[in-house]
Design an enzyme around this catalytic site. Structure first.
Site, PDB file in Angstrom:
ATOM      1  N   CYS A  49     -39.165  29.071   1.789  1.00 16.34           N
ATOM      2  CA  CYS A  49     -38.711  29.135   3.173  1.00 16.34           C
ATOM      3  C   CYS A  49     -39.933  29.499   4.014  1.00 16.34           C
ATOM      4  CB  CYS A  49     -37.664  30.206   3.344  1.00 16.34           C
ATOM      5  SG  CYS A  49     -36.419  30.207   2.059  1.00 16.34           S
ATOM      6  N   ARG A 106     -41.463  23.794   4.966  1.00 19.06           N
ATOM      7  CA  ARG A 106     -41.241  24.645   3.794  1.00 19.06           C
ATOM      8  C   ARG A 106     -39.768  24.905   3.522  1.00 19.06           C
ATOM      9  NH1 ARG A 106     -46.051  27.873   2.119  1.00 19.06           N
ATOM     10  NH2 ARG A 106     -44.422  28.760   0.881  1.00 19.06           N
ATOM     11  N   TRP A 144     -34.602  27.486   3.028  1.00 18.93           N
ATOM     12  CA  TRP A 144     -34.261  26.522   1.963  1.00 18.93           C
ATOM     13  C   TRP A 144     -33.346  27.301   1.040  1.00 18.93           C
ATOM     14  CZ3 TRP A 144     -34.787  26.036  -3.357  1.00 18.93           C
ATOM     15  CH2 TRP A 144     -34.738  24.738  -3.876  1.00 18.93           C
ATOM     16  N   ASN A 155     -38.368  35.606   1.913  1.00 23.32           N
ATOM     17  CA  ASN A 155     -38.551  34.495   0.974  1.00 23.32           C
ATOM     18  C   ASN A 155     -38.519  35.080  -0.429  1.00 23.32           C
ATOM     19  OD1 ASN A 155     -39.007  32.828   3.097  1.00 23.32           O
ATOM     20  ND2 ASN A 155     -41.190  32.533   2.710  1.00 23.32           N
ATOM     21  N   GLY A 156     -37.987  34.333  -1.362  1.00 23.41           N
ATOM     22  CA  GLY A 156     -37.949  34.808  -2.745  1.00 23.41           C
ATOM     23  C   GLY A 156     -36.521  35.095  -3.174  1.00 23.41           C
ATOM     24  N   GLU A 194     -45.612   8.894 -11.147  1.00 26.77           N
ATOM     25  CA  GLU A 194     -45.806   9.391  -9.783  1.00 26.77           C
ATOM     26  C   GLU A 194     -45.154   8.445  -8.765  1.00 26.77           C
ATOM     27  OE1 GLU A 194     -46.490  12.056  -8.451  1.00 26.77           O
ATOM     28  OE2 GLU A 194     -47.239  11.642  -6.466  1.00 26.77           O
ATOM     29  N   LYS A 233     -42.190   9.573  -6.178  1.00 27.60           N
ATOM     30  CA  LYS A 233     -42.269   9.425  -4.718  1.00 27.60           C
ATOM     31  C   LYS A 233     -40.990   8.767  -4.204  1.00 27.60           C
ATOM     32  CE  LYS A 233     -44.765  11.646  -3.792  1.00 27.60           C
ATOM     33  NZ  LYS A 233     -45.441  12.442  -4.720  1.00 27.60           N
ATOM     34  N   GLU A 265     -38.005  11.135  -4.425  1.00 31.09           N
ATOM     35  CA  GLU A 265     -38.118  12.259  -3.485  1.00 31.09           C
ATOM     36  C   GLU A 265     -37.729  11.881  -2.068  1.00 31.09           C
ATOM     37  OE1 GLU A 265     -41.689  15.251  -4.661  1.00 31.09           O
ATOM     38  OE2 GLU A 265     -42.315  13.218  -4.220  1.00 31.09           O
ATOM     39  N   HIS A 304     -37.891  -0.159 -25.731  1.00 34.55           N
ATOM     40  CA  HIS A 304     -37.135   0.818 -26.505  1.00 34.55           C
ATOM     41  C   HIS A 304     -36.025   1.449 -25.676  1.00 34.55           C
ATOM     42  CE1 HIS A 304     -39.959   0.385 -29.760  1.00 34.55           C
ATOM     43  NE2 HIS A 304     -40.963   0.607 -28.921  1.00 34.55           N
ATOM     44  N   LYS A 308     -41.378  22.173  -0.025  1.00 32.39           N
ATOM     45  CA  LYS A 308     -42.798  21.907  -0.226  1.00 32.39           C
ATOM     46  C   LYS A 308     -43.376  22.790  -1.317  1.00 32.39           C
ATOM     47  CE  LYS A 308     -46.704  20.065   0.613  1.00 32.39           C
ATOM     48  NZ  LYS A 308     -46.842  18.790  -0.107  1.00 32.39           N
TER      49      LYS A 308
HETATM   50  C1  G6P Z   1     -42.524  20.845  -5.194  1.00 29.93           C
HETATM   51  C2  G6P Z   1     -43.023  19.785  -4.222  1.00 29.93           C
HETATM   52  C3  G6P Z   1     -43.832  18.736  -4.972  1.00 29.93           C
HETATM   53  C4  G6P Z   1     -44.962  19.403  -5.744  1.00 29.93           C
HETATM   54  C5  G6P Z   1     -44.444  20.494  -6.678  1.00 29.93           C
HETATM   55  C6  G6P Z   1     -45.588  21.333  -7.243  1.00 29.93           C
HETATM   56  O1  G6P Z   1     -41.582  20.286  -6.032  1.00 29.93           O
HETATM   57  O2  G6P Z   1     -41.939  19.174  -3.551  1.00 29.93           O
HETATM   58  O3  G6P Z   1     -44.383  17.810  -4.060  1.00 29.93           O
HETATM   59  O4  G6P Z   1     -45.645  18.430  -6.488  1.00 29.93           O
HETATM   60  O5  G6P Z   1     -43.601  21.391  -5.955  1.00 29.93           O
HETATM   61  O6  G6P Z   1     -46.213  22.009  -6.184  1.00 29.93           O
HETATM   62  P1  G6P Z   1     -47.660  22.593  -6.214  1.00 29.93           P
HETATM   63  O7  G6P Z   1     -47.840  23.240  -4.872  1.00 29.93           O
HETATM   64  O8  G6P Z   1     -47.707  23.606  -7.332  1.00 29.93           O
HETATM   65  O9  G6P Z   1     -48.602  21.481  -6.464  1.00 29.93           O
END
Ligand code: G6P
Length: 610
Positions: A2, A27, A74, A100-101, A483, A487, A490, A506, A605
């Protein structure tokens, strides 16, 4: 996870708080709220929804307060509802807190407080902390003591800022596991969960360390541990400016960050690549050079996109340094009782430097005696501070939730590391020189792909309504298939799977029919012919093939439905280029579907909770 902001200074607090919340919204964005002191106690406004909705709620509200706190959420405990939004208050309504936390022992505390007659209005752990602090304040009549006592009893993680109506000129901030950064301006303080909310007011900041708190008043800022032992702080200068956290004419941060990649890739290599000497200089690793020479094995760890970067790093380091590499999800590593030898090097990769699982993996590896390094973007972040040494990727703030530029910058640093380790071992200067020379050409090749984005947009239009996607790649491009699929999941909410191309038969091949788009990463390398065979298998089942191919490829246009071309480079370096069209494809599909690319549902994030 957050976003937190707090202000104490000479400006009106409300606009500063709302502005800070907008900067931090990436965030967490399911609810937002603020609290400021008035003559009649605290004024609190909070609601489920975006910061813009909170701002609408506050339209026309004029408050003279020059201190206050704010939060963008969040959800962890409790759905995103008005009553669960922060700030939360104690029973008297005179103490407000943003957090936060996660307070792990919140249910025990809540039960005890209930026995004492306290009631609760929300489903959150934060309210329990607020009520607990309030109860202790009532008992001691001393806010700081109440906060310290409460914090020494809670388990879990917190980054908090507290405001009390009885002391409107004081903010108390504290952290354990969730970042708090304090900006010191001219007669003003801005407290936040990350520096993006601070940079337009001041560049002079310091981070609280775990179990440290700050008591901020108009006379100054005092720091101490939560056990009341005074501490000293290390002031840092923020490296980025406001421009880096604004959209600069792009419709979304994600697109801006995709387009920044020629520059950010270069920045990650700047001053580190010595092409004439066929070597690499990584100042941040100087102190651990003997350990790196002795190392028999590397373990790369991270989450999400950073984990994908680690997978590419595995191919590179094994190839160039002939050093065994294992890649582990940080969340698995931390609980798996991993076998670690004293000569092992563990490298944590993290954009934010705050991901809870990655940080826990760092701590676990240190506990077991390994040398632990970080490849991190955010300067001064927890992982950067807790690792023995490391390399910053210098990508600048990444605001789009889906990581893009941080990924290619992580790749840049991993390639430099592979060269560095390689030169300590078997790699000849000539081989390193060839690779280094090609690395220097990558930014313009990334730019070439970006300049041809319109073609990718056209393809995206045709597939925006697809329900599933398959991404295939081989060798060093297998992680890029993962990746690309990530994307799409996400930001476009389309189910997508990444697979090593040869594994398709497979299982996933059973899914292929005329409705299944298959993105095949097929640059001209030693596996090209094999990928062509995989494409034939897809064609035979009428799958729709979108191929990522080298310029001038004459075979793929005959077998693929669409071709996205990338410039030639060394086969080992292709991931830096092949990922770019996949980022754009996901972006354009999400836009076509009318989705909020920068704030995808349910994601955050930086995941600072388990
Ligand atoms: C979250 C984000 C991702 C990111 C992951 C790891 O899931 O949405 O985009 O890759 O965390 O984050 P970091 O800051 O450790 O790279």
């Amino acid at each position: 996870m957050c976003g937190i902001v707090g202000y104490l200074g000479h400006r009106r607090a409300l606009p500063v708080l709302l502005n800070g919340l907008k900067r931090l919204e990436y965030r967490g964005y399911d609810s937002a709220g603020i609290a400021v002191p008035t003559e009649d106690g605290l004024y609190i406004a909070k609601r489920a929804g975006t910061v813009a909705q909170l701002e609408a709620l506050l339209a026309g509200v004029e408050l003279p307060a020059t201190s206050g706190i704010g939060h963008t959420r969040w959800a962890t405990h409790g759905e995103p509802l008005d009553r669960n939004a922060h700030p939360h208050t104690d029973a008297s309504g005179r103490i407000a807190i943003v957090h936060n936390g996660i307070i792990e022992n919140y249910s025990t505390l809540k039960a005890k407080l209930r026995e004492d007659g306290y009631t609760f209005r929300s489903d959150t752990d934060t309210e329990v902390l607020a009520v607990f602090i309030g109860a202790l304040y009532e008992q001691y009549g001393d806010l700081e003591l109440a906060v310290r006592t409460a914090l020494s009893e809670v388990q879990g993680t917190f980054g908090i800022v507290i405001l009390c109506a009885d002391q409107p000129d004081t903010l108390i901030a504290a952290r354990r596991g969730s970042p708090i950064v304090i900006g010191i301006g001219d007669g003003e303080y801005i407290v936040a969960s990350d520096a993006t909310a601070i940079v337009e007011y001041t560049r002079s900041v310091f981070y609280l360390t775990d179990d440290e708190m700050a008591i901020i008043t108009r006379e100054g800022c005092q720091t101490k541990t939560i056990d009341d032992i005074p501490t000293s702080v290390q002031l840092l200068e923020l490296e980025f400016d406001l421009e880096r956290i604004e959209k600069g004419g792009f419709p979304h941060f994600m697109l801006k960050e995709i387009y920044e990649q020629p520059q950010t890739f270069l920045d990650a290599c700047r001053g580190r690549l010595l092409p004439h000497e066929g070597n690499v200089k990584l100042g941040g690793l100087r102190s651990v050079e003997p350990q790196l020479r002795r190392a028999r094995r590397l373990i790369l760890t991270g989450c999400g996109t950073s984990w994908h970067a680690a997978l590419v790093g595995e191919y590179w380091i094994e190839e160039l340094a002939r050093l065994p590499v294992e890649v582990e999800y940080a969340s698995e590593f931390r609980y798996r009782n991993p076998v670690l030898f004293p000569e092992d090097i563990v490298i944590a990769i993290s954009q934010s430097g705050e991901t809870a699982d990655t940080l826990a993996a760092v701590r676990e590896a240190k506990l077991r005696g390994a040398t632990v390094l970080g490849i991190v973007n955010v300067v001064g972040s927890s992982i950067a501070r807790e690792t023995h040494a490391g390399v910053y990727i210098h990508a600048g703030p990444e605001i789009g939730v889906a990581s893009t530029k941080a990924f290619t910058s992580q790749l840049a640093v991993l390639m430099l590391l592979a060269l560095y380790l390689g030169r300590m071992r078997h790699l000849s200067a000539a081989q390193a020189q060839d690779i280094a020379a090609e690395i220097r050409r990558l930014p313009e090749k990334i730019q070439y792909i970006l300049d041809h984005a319109e073609h990718i947009r056209q393809i995206a239009r045709q597939y925006a309504q697809a329900r599933n996607f398959l991404y295939l790649g081989r060798g060093v491009n297998f992680p890029i298939a993962l990746e690309g699929a990530l994307k799409l999941k996400e930001i476009a909410y389309i189910h997508a799977e990444g697979y090593p191309a040869a594994e398709m038969k497979h299982g996933p091949i059973a899914l292929i029919d005329e409705n299944m788009p298959v993105v095949v990463i097929a640059p001209r390398d030693e596996l090209y012919e094999k990928v062509l065979s995989n494409i034939e298998e897809i064609r035979a089942r009428h799958g729709q093939i979108i191929a990522i191919a080298n310029e001038g490829d004459t075979e793929l246009p005959h077998v693929a439905n669409h071709i996205i071309t990338i410039p030639h480079t060394l086969p080992l370096l292709t991931p830096v280029l092949t990922v770019i069209p996949l980022q754009l494809l996901a972006y354009f599909i999400a836009v076509e579907r009318g989705l909020n690319v920068d704030m995808p549902r349910n994601l955050a994030k930086s995941v600072t909770v388990e």
